[in-house]
Design a protein around this motif. Structure first.
Motif, PDB file in Angstrom:
ATOM      1  N   THR A  57       0.137  11.307  -2.205  1.00  0.00           N
ATOM      2  CA  THR A  57       0.805  12.432  -1.543  1.00  0.00           C
ATOM      3  C   THR A  57       1.942  13.019  -2.368  1.00  0.00           C
ATOM      4  O   THR A  57       2.303  14.182  -2.190  1.00  0.00           O
ATOM      5  N   SER A  97       0.808  -1.223   0.000  1.00  0.00           N
ATOM      6  CA  SER A  97       0.000   0.000   0.000  1.00  0.00           C
ATOM      7  C   SER A  97       0.839   1.270   0.000  1.00  0.00           C
ATOM      8  O   SER A  97       0.312   2.362  -0.241  1.00  0.00           O
ATOM      9  N   ASN A  98       2.154   1.157   0.275  1.00  0.00           N
ATOM     10  CA  ASN A  98       2.971   2.368   0.347  1.00  0.00           C
ATOM     11  C   ASN A  98       3.059   3.080  -0.999  1.00  0.00           C
ATOM     12  O   ASN A  98       3.134   4.309  -1.055  1.00  0.00           O
ATOM     13  N   ARG A 131       0.033   5.149  -1.388  1.00  0.00           N
ATOM     14  CA  ARG A 131       0.164   6.362  -0.569  1.00  0.00           C
ATOM     15  C   ARG A 131       1.029   7.391  -1.275  1.00  0.00           C
ATOM     16  O   ARG A 131       0.704   8.584  -1.316  1.00  0.00           O
ATOM     17  N   ALA A 141      -3.074   3.682   4.403  1.00  0.00           N
ATOM     18  CA  ALA A 141      -1.754   3.085   4.180  1.00  0.00           C
ATOM     19  C   ALA A 141      -0.841   3.288   5.382  1.00  0.00           C
ATOM     20  O   ALA A 141       0.068   2.487   5.623  1.00  0.00           O
ATOM     21  N   ALA A 185      -4.247   7.400   1.617  1.00  0.00           N
ATOM     22  CA  ALA A 185      -2.990   7.702   2.302  1.00  0.00           C
ATOM     23  C   ALA A 185      -3.097   7.416   3.794  1.00  0.00           C
ATOM     24  O   ALA A 185      -2.177   6.856   4.408  1.00  0.00           O
TER      25      ALA A 185
END
Length: 523
Positions: free
Chosen positions: A129, A121-122, A125, A200, A197
């Motif tokens: 962002t 999931s990073n 994110r 995550a 985000a």
């Protein structure tokens, strides 16, 4: 705008110093006052700052400005505040601090960062962002607190940043700005919080800690009676919440002028490198590093890379020289040695030594993230002397700047620069050659406070748009373009090739050194 109030107070609460600066409505700097900041560092990687002390120091800076500017209270049309980015400033019931703030320097979240960075999931994110995960950020710090000290977050009602805490004390309003909200927890395209985000980071259940987002070019709040008494100002004075200090500094130094986007580097303790661009032009690298930070201009953001250690590398080298001279009975001050840098540079032999400026104990965060990264010279031989080391360190800062811009796409066509170190002609020449583009030095003294004050000037109707304000506040203070020397630029191409090869080969060695350093010492 017709008013008898003709001053704006810009406040820049940095890591080392809190400054209060008075500007005329057309951008002329009138006076400045400052108070040294206070924070504590621990062997566990902590870096903390008392919230109450920070507010008291801010009040002292404003009071100090009042001693320099006659009738400051009655002449102030607005107050604007910016401050150090990232970090976690928790407040609870009655707006009281829950604990000392975790600063951007705090490294305790490193285990959580490693864990989160390894999750699928990073990347999602990062796509929201535009910002790589590191220990500096509030998101990582909150995630770490939630894992190891959840009781701290249970006591908190709102998670603020430094400037947000000061804004709360000025106005009684809990809020943050679009820049910090979106690069930590949000979507930079719409400048709002992103459920993707937040999830995550494992913080969906802590969503209530995130304050409302407001734009200080559009919304102001009145100075409270209590804050007015403390600061010696008039209650009701409009207060504007600025964006994070990195983009306020860049705005004040010329990251945009004449309605056109540009690039800006601040060469200070850290190196901050920004390119203003339309949202659609953002280039997100595969490594997942850097920041995307909104500007207070619709549809425009800055893409940012920050190298952890910039002028602290020069400080380290000069401190070594200071120690040796004192041992030899010929003491010299740090300031005296700074004055010799350009002469040492001119006495050195170019081209044969490369320095990687990873001198910070926290390693590096841009354009790559590695807490174990360490500084080093390559190419030394017996023919090299101290001036060659000085040249290598100065050129290393220029190479690190190029490395950061390369991670954002093409080199900028022109670079605006600010920071105390850029007074050095050797550094300016190296920066220009390294990116092979003209550089322009901003003559604005307090760029961060100016950027925030510009937002307030728009908010109170002094200017219709930020570009109108930039035309008065920024463009006239940009120096003449300093062109790169073609031969120097070709040499830097070779240096940069070597710089990159060495940097990419070092992580395994850095890891081994970290293990060796962690072993018990033998007396």
């Amino acid at each position: 705008m017709t008013t008898s109030r003709e001053l704006i107070i810009g406040i820049d609460a940095g890591t080392s110093v809190i400054k209060a600066v008075a500007f005329g409505l057309s951008g002329r700097q009138i006076a400045t006052a400052s108070v040294r900041n206070k924070y504590a560092s621990g062997s566990d990687g902590s870096a903390t700052q008392p919230l109450a002390q920070t507010w008291q120091d801010c009040v002292a800076a404003v009071r100090g400005l009042g001693e320099k500017v006659e009738d400051l209270a009655s002449r102030a049309a607005a107050i604007a505040v910016t401050g150090q980015g990232d970090g976690t400033w928790l407040v609870g019931s009655g707006n009281r601090p829950v604990a000392d703030a975790w600063l951007w320097l705090d490294a305790r979240a490193a285990p959580t960062v490693i864990s989160l960075a390894g999750e699928v999931s990073n990347r999602a994110r990062f796509e929201q962002t535009g910002t790589g995960l590191n220990t500096c950020q509030q998101g990582a710090q909150l995630a770490h607190m939630d894992r190891v000290m959840p009781e701290l977050l249970d006591q908190a009602e709102t998670a603020l940043h430094c400037k947000d805490w000061l804004y709360l004390n000025f106005t009684g309003v809990r809020a943050t700005d679009p820049s910090e909200a979106s690069f930590t927890f949000g979507d930079f395209r719409i400048r709002r919080y992103s459920p993707v985000a937040i999830e995550a980071l494992g913080l969906t259940h802590r969503r209530a800690l995130l304050p409302d987002i407001l734009d200080g070019t559009e919304i102001v709040h009145p100075l409270t009676e209590d804050a007015a008494r403390a600061c010696g100002l008039l209650a009701g004075t409009p207060v504007s919440l600025g964006y994070v200090d990195m983009v306020m500094t860049a705005l004040g130094a010329g990251v945009r002028s004449g309605g056109r986007n540009a690039a800006c580097s601040t060469i200070g303790s850290t190196g901050v490198h920004l390119r203003a661009k339309p949202v659609a032009d953002v280039h997100l690298n595969q490594e997942g590093t850097g920041y995307v930070i909104a500007l207070p201009i619709p549809g425009t953001v800055t893409q940012v890379q920050t190298n952890m250690g910039s002028t602290i590398n020069i400080d380290w080298l000069l401190d070594m020289a200071t120690y040796l001279m004192a041992e030899a009975g010929k003491p010299a001050t740090h300031a005296e040695l700074v004055g010799r840098i350009d002469r040492w540079f001119s006495e050195s032999r170019p081209g044969s030594v490369v320095y990687h400026p990873y001198i910070s104990e926290a390693g590096e965060r841009g354009p790559f993230v590695n807490a174990q990264a360490r500084a080093g010279f390559s190419g030394l031989s017996v023919r090299h002397g101290f001036p060659d080391l000085v040249r290598a360190v100065v050129e290393g800062l220029a190479l690190a700047t190029r490395d950061c811009y390369a991670a954002m796409g093409d080199m900028p066509e022109e670079l605006r620069i600010t920071g105390g170190a850029v007074r050095s002609s050797a550094l300016r020449r190296s920066l220009s050659a390294s990116i092979n583009a003209p550089i322009r030095l901003s003559r604005r003294e307090e760029t961060g406070a100016a950027g925030a004050a510009m937002m307030a000037a728009v908010a109170i109707g002094g200017y219709k748009t930020m570009d109108d304000c930039i035309a008065d506040w920024v463009t006239p203070l940009l120096g003449e373009a300093e062109e790169p020397v073609a031969e120097e630029a070709r040499r830097f191409d070779l240096l940069f090739s070597a710089y990159g090869d060495i940097r990419k080969a070092m992580p395994a060695a850095w890891e081994t050194l970290a293990r060796a350093a962690a072993m018990p010492s033998i007396k």
